[in-house]
Design a protein around this motif. Sequence first.
Motif, short mmCIF file in Angstrom:
data_model
loop_
_atom_site.label_atom_id
_atom_site.label_comp_id
_atom_site.label_asym_id
_atom_site.label_seq_id
_atom_site.Cartn_x
_atom_site.Cartn_y
_atom_site.Cartn_z
N LEU A 46 -39.96 49.98 22.46
CA LEU A 46 -38.58 49.46 22.36
C LEU A 46 -38.11 49.30 23.68
CD1 LEU A 46 -36.28 49.04 20.57
CD2 LEU A 46 -35.32 51.25 21.17
N TRP A 47 -38.00 50.06 24.62
CA TRP A 47 -37.63 49.99 25.88
C TRP A 47 -38.34 48.94 26.84
CZ3 TRP A 47 -32.78 50.69 27.47
CH2 TRP A 47 -32.16 51.48 26.60
N ALA A 48 -39.75 48.90 26.59
CA ALA A 48 -40.39 47.89 27.63
C ALA A 48 -39.93 46.39 26.84
CB ALA A 48 -41.88 47.87 26.91
N GLY A 49 -39.63 46.31 25.51
CA GLY A 49 -39.28 45.22 24.98
C GLY A 49 -37.83 44.92 25.42
N GLY A 50 -36.83 45.78 25.61
CA GLY A 50 -35.49 45.83 26.16
C GLY A 50 -35.66 45.27 27.53
N VAL A 51 -36.64 45.75 28.42
CA VAL A 51 -36.67 45.43 29.69
C VAL A 51 -37.04 43.60 29.69
CG1 VAL A 51 -37.88 45.33 32.00
CG2 VAL A 51 -37.01 47.43 30.96
N ALA A 52 -38.07 43.42 28.96
CA ALA A 52 -38.45 42.00 28.84
C ALA A 52 -37.44 41.25 28.32
CB ALA A 52 -39.82 41.94 27.93
N THR A 53 -36.59 41.74 27.32
CA THR A 53 -35.19 40.65 27.21
C THR A 53 -34.49 40.63 28.17
OG1 THR A 53 -35.76 41.78 24.83
CG2 THR A 53 -33.64 40.86 25.27
N ALA A 54 -34.03 41.69 28.84
CA ALA A 54 -33.47 41.48 30.07
C ALA A 54 -33.87 40.65 30.87
CB ALA A 54 -33.33 42.99 30.80
N VAL A 55 -34.99 40.27 31.22
CA VAL A 55 -35.63 39.36 32.02
C VAL A 55 -35.43 38.00 31.53
CG1 VAL A 55 -37.62 38.20 32.98
CG2 VAL A 55 -37.22 40.84 33.22
N VAL A 56 -35.57 37.60 30.14
CA VAL A 56 -35.46 36.68 29.38
C VAL A 56 -33.84 36.36 29.36
CG1 VAL A 56 -35.68 35.22 27.31
CG2 VAL A 56 -37.71 36.76 28.05
N ALA A 57 -33.01 36.97 29.22
CA ALA A 57 -31.71 36.72 29.09
C ALA A 57 -31.14 36.49 30.65
CB ALA A 57 -30.87 37.81 28.71
N GLY A 58 -31.50 37.02 31.79
CA GLY A 58 -31.01 36.64 33.00
C GLY A 58 -31.73 35.10 33.12
N LEU A 59 -32.93 34.92 32.80
CA LEU A 59 -33.34 33.49 33.12
C LEU A 59 -32.58 32.53 32.16
CD1 LEU A 59 -37.23 34.28 33.29
CD2 LEU A 59 -35.58 33.40 35.24
N ALA A 60 -32.18 32.79 30.92
CA ALA A 60 -31.47 31.95 30.06
C ALA A 60 -30.07 31.86 30.54
CB ALA A 60 -31.26 32.64 28.59
#
Length: 165
Positions: free
Chosen positions: A33-47
């Motif tokens: 769950l948290w690995a996905g959360g960190v990956a989501t944070a990267v994608v959100a920052g790039l978005a």
Amino acid sequence: MSYDQPPYEPGDARPSDGGPQTPSGLTIDPGRLWAGGVATAVVAGLAAVVGLLVCRGVFDIPVFVPDSAGGWDVASTVPYAFGAAAAALLATALMHLLLIATPRPKLFFGWIATLITVIVGVLPFTVDIDVSEQIASAAVGVLIAIVIATLVSGTASRSVKTGVA
């Protein structure tokens, strides 16, 4: 052949083989769950960076964000990207809490995410800036909110087990 457990109803969560279970009968893999959360944070920052780049660089329209004094100011790229990443981590924490504590965690998360997305989309229209700036600010905010909501929800789906005991 008879079974000792009550009949399974479609939509009911079924307990899995290992790990602590939540009120919804789920077993959570917090690492995933948290690995996905960190990956989501990267994608959100790039978005956020892409949204600002398109609005400012292509259309020459500034994106506004609330400032600490209660007013609105032009978004700076790096703080805006880090804010989007922080929002993704906060959404992951919320999902983790909902998975642990509520009977229908994805339903509650979906409603919370939807209402926050509406707020982010409407808020720029409550201040006195040009309509093009209102639209740009709302569009980038909604883009980020949708990215976060869909990725955190999808990660949560892959981070829980509901198999037969």
